[in-house]
Scaffold this active site. Structure first.
Site, PDB file in Angstrom:
ATOM      1  N   ARG A  65     -56.081  28.475  49.076  1.00 17.53           N
ATOM      2  CA  ARG A  65     -57.280  29.227  48.452  1.00 17.53           C
ATOM      3  C   ARG A  65     -57.073  30.745  49.273  1.00 17.53           C
ATOM      4  NH1 ARG A  65     -63.046  29.637  48.570  1.00 17.53           N
ATOM      5  NH2 ARG A  65     -63.822  30.678  46.764  1.00 17.53           N
ATOM      6  N   HIS A  69     -56.038  34.237  47.111  1.00 21.90           N
ATOM      7  CA  HIS A  69     -56.924  35.439  47.119  1.00 21.90           C
ATOM      8  C   HIS A  69     -56.582  36.450  48.024  1.00 21.90           C
ATOM      9  CE1 HIS A  69     -60.825  33.246  46.090  1.00 21.90           C
ATOM     10  NE2 HIS A  69     -59.873  32.625  45.500  1.00 21.90           N
ATOM     11  N   ASP A  70     -55.632  36.193  49.073  1.00 20.41           N
ATOM     12  CA  ASP A  70     -54.737  37.542  49.659  1.00 20.41           C
ATOM     13  C   ASP A  70     -53.873  37.947  48.685  1.00 20.41           C
ATOM     14  OD1 ASP A  70     -54.066  38.944  51.855  1.00 20.41           O
ATOM     15  OD2 ASP A  70     -52.316  37.831  51.883  1.00 20.41           O
ATOM     16  N   SER A  79     -54.648  41.065  53.834  1.00 17.29           N
ATOM     17  CA  SER A  79     -55.740  42.089  53.795  1.00 17.29           C
ATOM     18  C   SER A  79     -57.079  41.183  53.614  1.00 17.29           C
ATOM     19  CB  SER A  79     -55.685  43.152  52.638  1.00 17.29           C
ATOM     20  OG  SER A  79     -55.333  42.426  51.567  1.00 17.29           O
ATOM     21  N   ASN A  97     -65.022  35.504  48.048  1.00 21.09           N
ATOM     22  CA  ASN A  97     -64.319  34.904  49.400  1.00 21.09           C
ATOM     23  C   ASN A  97     -65.260  34.451  50.549  1.00 21.09           C
ATOM     24  OD1 ASN A  97     -61.837  35.870  48.375  1.00 21.09           O
ATOM     25  ND2 ASN A  97     -61.868  38.081  49.157  1.00 21.09           N
ATOM     26  N   PRO A 167     -59.021  36.226  39.890  1.00 19.25           N
ATOM     27  CA  PRO A 167     -59.277  35.319  38.837  1.00 19.25           C
ATOM     28  C   PRO A 167     -60.588  34.632  39.152  1.00 19.25           C
ATOM     29  CG  PRO A 167     -56.972  35.291  39.082  1.00 19.25           C
ATOM     30  CD  PRO A 167     -57.524  36.002  40.362  1.00 19.25           C
ATOM     31  N   HIS A 197     -55.708  22.986  42.337  1.00 21.87           N
ATOM     32  CA  HIS A 197     -56.980  22.543  42.269  1.00 21.87           C
ATOM     33  C   HIS A 197     -57.057  20.740  42.492  1.00 21.87           C
ATOM     34  CE1 HIS A 197     -58.857  26.168  40.207  1.00 21.87           C
ATOM     35  NE2 HIS A 197     -58.466  26.301  41.217  1.00 21.87           N
ATOM     36  N   ASP A 249     -60.853  17.279  42.215  1.00 19.11           N
ATOM     37  CA  ASP A 249     -59.693  16.519  41.731  1.00 19.11           C
ATOM     38  C   ASP A 249     -60.381  14.854  42.037  1.00 19.11           C
ATOM     39  OD1 ASP A 249     -58.092  14.746  40.553  1.00 19.11           O
ATOM     40  OD2 ASP A 249     -56.474  15.709  41.759  1.00 19.11           O
TER      41      ASP A 249
END
Length: 338
Positions: A65, A69-70, A79, A97, A167, A197, A249
């Site tokens: 994740r 996200h980075d 960042s 985040n 997203p 996921h 899951d």
């Protein structure tokens, strides 16, 4: 025309002969980037990551994740690791985040690498390598997918960009497709990377609207399996629950496998964005294909490699941070956000 053809040929030489990803003028990603400058770099990343994964089975989900996200904000430049300052709210403190984890592992790796090879290994490469290694730990093999290295660290991190560009778990298929297309990724990449996921958990906040207020009229999402919805309601008692978590899951949330795609076909995807993959014929066909575990592993490796090369800084771009949470010249971050 000759000049354009020559430029295309040069890029082809870069990609094919040298086996790298990136732009020739600015540098590149390649295998064993640190072979001469910090020979043991990848071994150190793997050793520390596996040590932590052994005691924290949730680490692979956290690092996948974090890496995702980075890369989706300013490219894979670490960042997301930068702390906010008095003059700048950084990505790390953006709403999507706030539940990220695994920072302490990245910091531990960075500290060890700085003691061995100061100023050489980027935080961006550490994130990419540690993500791969954390997932690989389950299989006790080092290279579940190939990670090319040579990324450099960014010096700009703005929370508002993360809020805008990441997203959302509430997205429909059209929104997701645009998110990925904007990054140069395909519908196949969207479906494949959603397979991340297969491990991890989520707070009720990110899916309870599907249980209690899907269209704003106190209703339940009709695309969610009713029995599964009833089960989720026993965990998430109301829309106000912000602390309880549920498995992404069910029954397999700590095992990296293709089971995620099985539950999707049973209408048990936890997020609205999961269910959205079934609303498009092409995406739905890919979901069915990825139920084959070997196929999923092969495709996941390729999509992670593509994602990991998005908008990277290489060559003389960016910097090599001394600490992953702080840029080398903090004043530049203040000025960049004004």
């Amino acid at each position: 025309m000759k000049k354009a053809a020559g430029a295309g040929s040069l890029l082809l030489v870069c990609l094919v002969v040298f086996g790298i990803i990136g732009v020739c003028q600015g540098g590149e990603l390649r295998k064993n980037f640190y072979r001469d400058s910090c020979k043991s770099a990848e071994d150190i990343v793997r050793s520390i990551t596996w040590k932590n994964a052994a005691s924290n089975p949730d680490l692979p989900a956290k690092l996948i994740r974090m890496h995702f996200h980075d890369c989706f904000v300013r490219g894979c430049d670490a960042s997301v690791l930068i702390n906010s300052t008095a003059g700048n709210k950084a990505e790390r403190d953006a709403i999507p985040n706030l539940s990220l984890g695994g920072f302490e592992v990245i910091n531990e790796i960075k500290s060890e690498l700085e003691s061995r090879c100061p100023g050489i290994v980027s935080c961006a490469d550490i994130v990419a390598l540690a993500t791969r290694d954390s997932v690989s730990f389950q299989f006790q093999k080092p290279d579940l997918w190939e990670v090319l290295t040579g990324r450099r660290d960014g010096s700009v991190s703005i929370a508002a960009e993360a809020d805008l560009l990441l997203p959302s778990p509430f997205s429909n298929f059209s929104e997701l497709k645009k998110n990925f297309n904007d990054k140069g990724l395909t519908v196949k990449d969207l479906v494949v990377l959603s397979g991340g996921h297969t491990i991890g958990v989520s707070h009720c906040t990110f899916f309870s609207n599907r249980l209690y207020n899907f269209t704003g009229n106190g209703d339940q999402d009709p695309s969610l399996d009713p029995r599964y919805a009833a089960f989720l309601k026993t965990k998430c008692k109301s829309l106000a629950d912000t602390t309880t978590t549920a498995e992404l899951d069910p029954g397999s949330f700590r095992k990296f496998d293709s089971h995620y795609y099985d539950i999707l076909t049973e209408n048990k995807g936890l997020f609205q964005s999961d269910a959205a993959l079934l609303t498009n014929k092409g995406a739905r066909n890919i979901v069915m294909e990825l139920r084959n575990q070997d196929k999923f592993f092969t495709e996941f490796a390729q999509s992670m490699k593509r994602m990991g090369a998005m908008n990277v800084l290489t060559g003389t771009q960016g910097e090599i941070r001394k600490k992953c949470s702080v840029i080398n010249n903090p004043d530049s971050l203040l000025h960049s956000s004004i």
